[in-house]
Design a protein around this motif. Sequence first.
Motif, short mmCIF file in Angstrom:
data_model
loop_
_atom_site.label_atom_id
_atom_site.label_comp_id
_atom_site.label_asym_id
_atom_site.label_seq_id
_atom_site.Cartn_x
_atom_site.Cartn_y
_atom_site.Cartn_z
N GLY A 1 -19.83 -19.57 2.06
CA GLY A 1 -19.95 -18.43 3.21
C GLY A 1 -20.75 -17.46 3.91
N PRO A 2 -21.89 -17.27 2.27
CA PRO A 2 -23.44 -16.81 2.33
C PRO A 2 -24.42 -17.61 2.90
N SER A 3 -24.05 -18.66 2.25
CA SER A 3 -24.82 -19.77 2.35
C SER A 3 -25.10 -20.41 3.62
N LEU A 4 -23.74 -20.80 4.09
CA LEU A 4 -23.91 -20.99 5.74
C LEU A 4 -24.29 -20.37 7.31
N CYS A 5 -24.19 -19.06 6.51
CA CYS A 5 -24.50 -18.34 7.72
C CYS A 5 -25.95 -17.91 7.32
N GLY A 6 -26.38 -18.30 6.19
CA GLY A 6 -27.93 -18.04 6.13
C GLY A 6 -28.55 -19.51 7.08
#
Length: 412
Positions: free
Chosen positions: A187-192
């Motif tokens: 999730g955090p990686s895709l948000c970035g």
Amino acid sequence: MVAVIGILAIIAFLMVVLEEVIHINKAKSTLFIGTLCWILAYVFPIHGVPAHEISKQLNENLLEIATLWLFLMSAMTFVAYLNSKGFISSLVQRLLPGELHERTLMVLLGCFAFIFSSFADNVTATLVSLAVITSLKIEARKRLKYATLIIFAVNSGGVSLITGDVTTLMIFLAGKVSIPNLLLLVGPSLCGVIVLAAMMSVRMRGRVSFSAETKPIEKTDIIISIIFLATILSTLLLNAFFQVPPVLTFMFGLSCMFLVAQYLLRKTDRSILNYIREIEFDTLLFFVGILLIVGILKEIKLLDYLTSLYDFMPVEYANFLLGISSALIDNVPLTAAVLKANVEMNMASWLSMTYATGVGGSMLVIGSAAGIIAMSKVKELNFISYLSMFGYLLVAYSVGYWLSYFLAVRML
């Protein structure tokens, strides 16, 4: 002798950073210096350590290296086959519509590079993603933005799966994180990636068209791709539930590929084993050399100085800066150094470090394999032009890093 080995290690790291300037492949320089340092440790024993003790230390390092090397060899053989047969590019062509809005392409391209790099090596993911934009008739500045997004997305996609990034695999094999833990980084990686795509697509208002030509996909290639996906899924599940080492599952999957291909390709002249020769062995030899260097630095206690960064500031801030520094210093030796130095961290900090070392190299175009490949394929992309994107990249990296840290703190 400690000083001599330390100086040799610094020279090796400088040669890695300056590879494009001195035109000496980093695999050659690190393998030479890595083996030389261990030979010196035998010939000139440090602190009177006997030869049998040095052999024990060397064998421990070689076991770690062999585990990593065999896993990467297995995964890269699958990708080498599918890439050489044109399966991956043909699949991408079939998924793309005839025409797209530039903003839509920005988001789709980022998501595709993110997902694909989770399963394939960064070089292949970069080449396939760049193939989408290199043939487009668009402004140079827009092509630069697309290429920047691809580099960041490719580096971001690998951090949550051990099949996608070497540093993630290294941290996992060291027992610092588990596969279920790593999935928290998706999730955090895709948000970035989405944040970066949104920032860079603000002024994009045009539309782009794609070629309607599609290449046929052979039945054999479909079967091999299914075996590849089944191997990845089995690796994750068997490790999560039964603690089966990933290298064992992947080598089993590779053997299944060989046996199935032996039957499917029986009427052709080419053996499936020939595709092993298409693997980028210079990359694998680089890992051997750099891990030998880091291993000897650990044994002579020089890695203890690395922990000084963690003495001056909280772990989460030290990891954040460590990630950015990986844009100048290769992330493999950085990760290996932290692991060998036995820095004390909780699970949330190890996860944030996994993100930082995997994505931080995106800050500079020379900081990752994806950036180096992109420079050779996109004429508008060079060190200075990419540096103009630094503000966007820093924001996206910061979003992904702090989301990964706070989510891990909350969930673990």
